[in-house]
Design a protein around this motif. Structure first.
Motif, PDB file in Angstrom:
ATOM      1  N   GLN A   1       0.831  -1.204   0.000  1.00  0.00           N
ATOM      2  CA  GLN A   1       0.000   0.000   0.000  1.00  0.00           C
ATOM      3  C   GLN A   1       0.866   1.254   0.000  1.00  0.00           C
ATOM      4  OE1 GLN A   1      -2.507  -0.564   3.402  1.00  0.00           O
ATOM      5  NE2 GLN A   1      -4.021  -1.752   2.268  1.00  0.00           N
ATOM      6  N   ARG A   2       1.926   1.241   0.759  1.00  0.00           N
ATOM      7  CA  ARG A   2       2.833   2.397   0.773  1.00  0.00           C
ATOM      8  C   ARG A   2       3.512   2.569  -0.570  1.00  0.00           C
ATOM      9  NH1 ARG A   2       5.907   1.734   6.559  1.00  0.00           N
ATOM     10  NH2 ARG A   2       4.179   2.452   7.852  1.00  0.00           N
ATOM     11  N   ALA A   3       3.933   1.475  -1.174  1.00  0.00           N
ATOM     12  CA  ALA A   3       4.605   1.556  -2.471  1.00  0.00           C
ATOM     13  C   ALA A   3       3.646   2.069  -3.536  1.00  0.00           C
ATOM     14  CB  ALA A   3       5.156   0.185  -2.863  1.00  0.00           C
ATOM     15  N   ALA A   4       2.399   1.643  -3.482  1.00  0.00           N
ATOM     16  CA  ALA A   4       1.415   2.099  -4.457  1.00  0.00           C
ATOM     17  C   ALA A   4       1.106   3.577  -4.269  1.00  0.00           C
ATOM     18  CB  ALA A   4       0.136   1.274  -4.342  1.00  0.00           C
ATOM     19  N   ALA A   5       1.098   4.050  -3.045  1.00  0.00           N
ATOM     20  CA  ALA A   5       0.798   5.455  -2.772  1.00  0.00           C
ATOM     21  C   ALA A   5       1.962   6.361  -3.157  1.00  0.00           C
ATOM     22  CB  ALA A   5       0.466   5.632  -1.300  1.00  0.00           C
ATOM     23  N   ASN A   6       3.191   5.860  -3.080  1.00  0.00           N
ATOM     24  CA  ASN A   6       4.372   6.688  -3.335  1.00  0.00           C
ATOM     25  C   ASN A   6       4.813   6.708  -4.794  1.00  0.00           C
ATOM     26  OD1 ASN A   6       4.558   7.411  -0.666  1.00  0.00           O
ATOM     27  ND2 ASN A   6       5.977   5.777  -0.140  1.00  0.00           N
ATOM     28  N   CYS A   7       4.345   5.791  -5.579  1.00  0.00           N
ATOM     29  CA  CYS A   7       4.846   5.716  -6.953  1.00  0.00           C
ATOM     30  C   CYS A   7       4.128   6.735  -7.837  1.00  0.00           C
ATOM     31  CB  CYS A   7       4.696   4.314  -7.532  1.00  0.00           C
ATOM     32  SG  CYS A   7       3.024   3.879  -7.970  1.00  0.00           S
ATOM     33  N   GLU A   8       4.861   7.257  -8.780  1.00  0.00           N
ATOM     34  CA  GLU A   8       4.301   8.196  -9.734  1.00  0.00           C
ATOM     35  C   GLU A   8       3.744   7.415 -10.914  1.00  0.00           C
ATOM     36  OE1 GLU A   8       7.278  11.009 -10.801  1.00  0.00           O
ATOM     37  OE2 GLU A   8       7.753  11.479  -8.729  1.00  0.00           O
ATOM     38  N   PRO A   9       2.711   7.933 -11.546  1.00  0.00           N
ATOM     39  CA  PRO A   9       2.179   7.211 -12.700  1.00  0.00           C
ATOM     40  C   PRO A   9       3.204   7.170 -13.836  1.00  0.00           C
ATOM     41  CG  PRO A   9       1.090   9.328 -12.436  1.00  0.00           C
ATOM     42  CD  PRO A   9       1.974   9.136 -11.241  1.00  0.00           C
ATOM     43  N   THR A  10       3.283   6.047 -14.478  1.00  0.00           N
ATOM     44  CA  THR A  10       4.220   5.865 -15.580  1.00  0.00           C
ATOM     45  C   THR A  10       3.649   6.509 -16.837  1.00  0.00           C
ATOM     46  OG1 THR A  10       4.851   3.758 -14.611  1.00  0.00           O
ATOM     47  CG2 THR A  10       5.486   4.124 -16.896  1.00  0.00           C
ATOM     48  N   PRO A  11       4.452   7.321 -17.522  1.00  0.00           N
ATOM     49  CA  PRO A  11       3.941   7.942 -18.747  1.00  0.00           C
ATOM     50  C   PRO A  11       3.717   6.885 -19.836  1.00  0.00           C
ATOM     51  CG  PRO A  11       6.266   8.441 -18.461  1.00  0.00           C
ATOM     52  CD  PRO A  11       5.815   7.726 -17.224  1.00  0.00           C
ATOM     53  N   VAL A  12       2.648   7.061 -20.579  1.00  0.00           N
ATOM     54  CA  VAL A  12       2.316   6.125 -21.647  1.00  0.00           C
ATOM     55  C   VAL A  12       2.679   6.762 -22.977  1.00  0.00           C
ATOM     56  CG1 VAL A  12       0.447   4.880 -22.782  1.00  0.00           C
ATOM     57  CG2 VAL A  12       0.450   5.134 -20.298  1.00  0.00           C
ATOM     58  N   VAL A  13       3.442   6.047 -23.777  1.00  0.00           N
ATOM     59  CA  VAL A  13       3.835   6.538 -25.094  1.00  0.00           C
ATOM     60  C   VAL A  13       3.011   5.805 -26.132  1.00  0.00           C
ATOM     61  CG1 VAL A  13       5.746   6.757 -26.725  1.00  0.00           C
ATOM     62  CG2 VAL A  13       6.166   6.975 -24.274  1.00  0.00           C
ATOM     63  N   GLN A  14       2.293   6.555 -26.950  1.00  0.00           N
ATOM     64  CA  GLN A  14       1.468   5.948 -27.978  1.00  0.00           C
ATOM     65  C   GLN A  14       2.107   6.238 -29.331  1.00  0.00           C
ATOM     66  OE1 GLN A  14      -2.553   7.139 -27.492  1.00  0.00           O
ATOM     67  NE2 GLN A  14      -3.332   5.166 -28.136  1.00  0.00           N
ATOM     68  N   LEU A  15       2.379   5.199 -30.085  1.00  0.00           N
ATOM     69  CA  LEU A  15       3.029   5.341 -31.387  1.00  0.00           C
ATOM     70  C   LEU A  15       1.985   5.421 -32.494  1.00  0.00           C
ATOM     71  CD1 LEU A  15       5.851   2.696 -30.883  1.00  0.00           C
ATOM     72  CD2 LEU A  15       5.999   5.167 -30.572  1.00  0.00           C
ATOM     73  N   GLU A  16       2.434   5.937 -33.646  1.00  0.00           N
ATOM     74  CA  GLU A  16       1.545   6.024 -34.799  1.00  0.00           C
ATOM     75  C   GLU A  16       1.218   4.636 -35.325  1.00  0.00           C
ATOM     76  OE1 GLU A  16       3.008   8.466 -37.961  1.00  0.00           O
ATOM     77  OE2 GLU A  16       3.929   9.877 -36.572  1.00  0.00           O
ATOM     78  N   ARG A  17       0.080   4.540 -36.017  1.00  0.00           N
ATOM     79  CA  ARG A  17      -0.264   3.275 -36.666  1.00  0.00           C
ATOM     80  C   ARG A  17       0.659   3.062 -37.859  1.00  0.00           C
ATOM     81  NH1 ARG A  17      -6.426   1.646 -37.434  1.00  0.00           N
ATOM     82  NH2 ARG A  17      -6.363   0.374 -35.569  1.00  0.00           N
ATOM     83  N   VAL A  18       0.986   1.818 -38.116  1.00  0.00           N
ATOM     84  CA  VAL A  18       1.852   1.463 -39.242  1.00  0.00           C
ATOM     85  C   VAL A  18       1.061   0.569 -40.171  1.00  0.00           C
ATOM     86  CG1 VAL A  18       3.975   0.278 -39.906  1.00  0.00           C
ATOM     87  CG2 VAL A  18       3.896   1.599 -37.788  1.00  0.00           C
ATOM     88  N   MET A  19       1.088   0.904 -41.460  1.00  0.00           N
ATOM     89  CA  MET A  19       0.404   0.104 -42.463  1.00  0.00           C
ATOM     90  C   MET A  19       1.447  -0.716 -43.217  1.00  0.00           C
ATOM     91  SD  MET A  19      -2.453  -0.627 -43.878  1.00  0.00           S
ATOM     92  CE  MET A  19      -3.727   0.530 -44.220  1.00  0.00           C
ATOM     93  N   VAL A  20       1.299  -2.033 -43.188  1.00  0.00           N
ATOM     94  CA  VAL A  20       2.223  -2.920 -43.882  1.00  0.00           C
ATOM     95  C   VAL A  20       1.697  -3.121 -45.293  1.00  0.00           C
ATOM     96  CG1 VAL A  20       3.264  -5.216 -43.891  1.00  0.00           C
ATOM     97  CG2 VAL A  20       2.832  -4.046 -41.733  1.00  0.00           C
ATOM     98  N   THR A  21       2.529  -2.773 -46.283  1.00  0.00           N
ATOM     99  CA  THR A  21       2.080  -2.850 -47.676  1.00  0.00           C
ATOM    100  C   THR A  21       2.757  -3.965 -48.450  1.00  0.00           C
ATOM    101  OG1 THR A  21       3.747  -1.213 -48.299  1.00  0.00           O
ATOM    102  CG2 THR A  21       1.539  -0.410 -47.771  1.00  0.00           C
ATOM    103  N   ALA A  22       3.842  -4.508 -47.986  1.00  0.00           N
ATOM    104  CA  ALA A  22       4.551  -5.572 -48.694  1.00  0.00           C
ATOM    105  C   ALA A  22       4.256  -6.915 -48.044  1.00  0.00           C
ATOM    106  CB  ALA A  22       6.045  -5.311 -48.680  1.00  0.00           C
ATOM    107  N   SER A  23       4.358  -7.980 -48.824  1.00  0.00           N
ATOM    108  CA  SER A  23       4.174  -9.315 -48.260  1.00  0.00           C
ATOM    109  C   SER A  23       5.527  -9.893 -47.897  1.00  0.00           C
ATOM    110  CB  SER A  23       3.462 -10.218 -49.268  1.00  0.00           C
ATOM    111  OG  SER A  23       4.259 -10.359 -50.420  1.00  0.00           O
TER     112      SER A  23
END
Length: 58
Positions: free
Chosen positions: A30-52
């Motif tokens: 409980q102490r560890a959960a209260a003291n930790c900072e939220p982790t930043p989330v990195v969202q990447l762009e969508r990638v379209m695969v065009t070659a087989s």
């Protein structure tokens, strides 16, 4: 043989130790959960695969 009193004392010691260990673990989590900072989330762009995939029969 072990007497009933000694058996109850040993059982009490085991239960008490397990209870204290569990309580300490919960309190620490409980102490560890209260003291930790939220982790930043990195969202990447969508990638379209065009070659087989190439045929790799060697």
């Amino acid at each position: 043989m072990i007497s009933r009193l000694s058996a109850f004392a040993a059982l009490f010691a085991v239960i008490t130790t397990a209870s204290l260990a569990y309580a300490a673990n919960v309190q620490q989590q409980q102490r560890a959960a209260a003291n930790c900072e939220p982790t930043p989330v990195v969202q990447l762009e969508r990638v379209m695969v065009t070659a087989s995939r190439a045929n790799l029969d060697l």
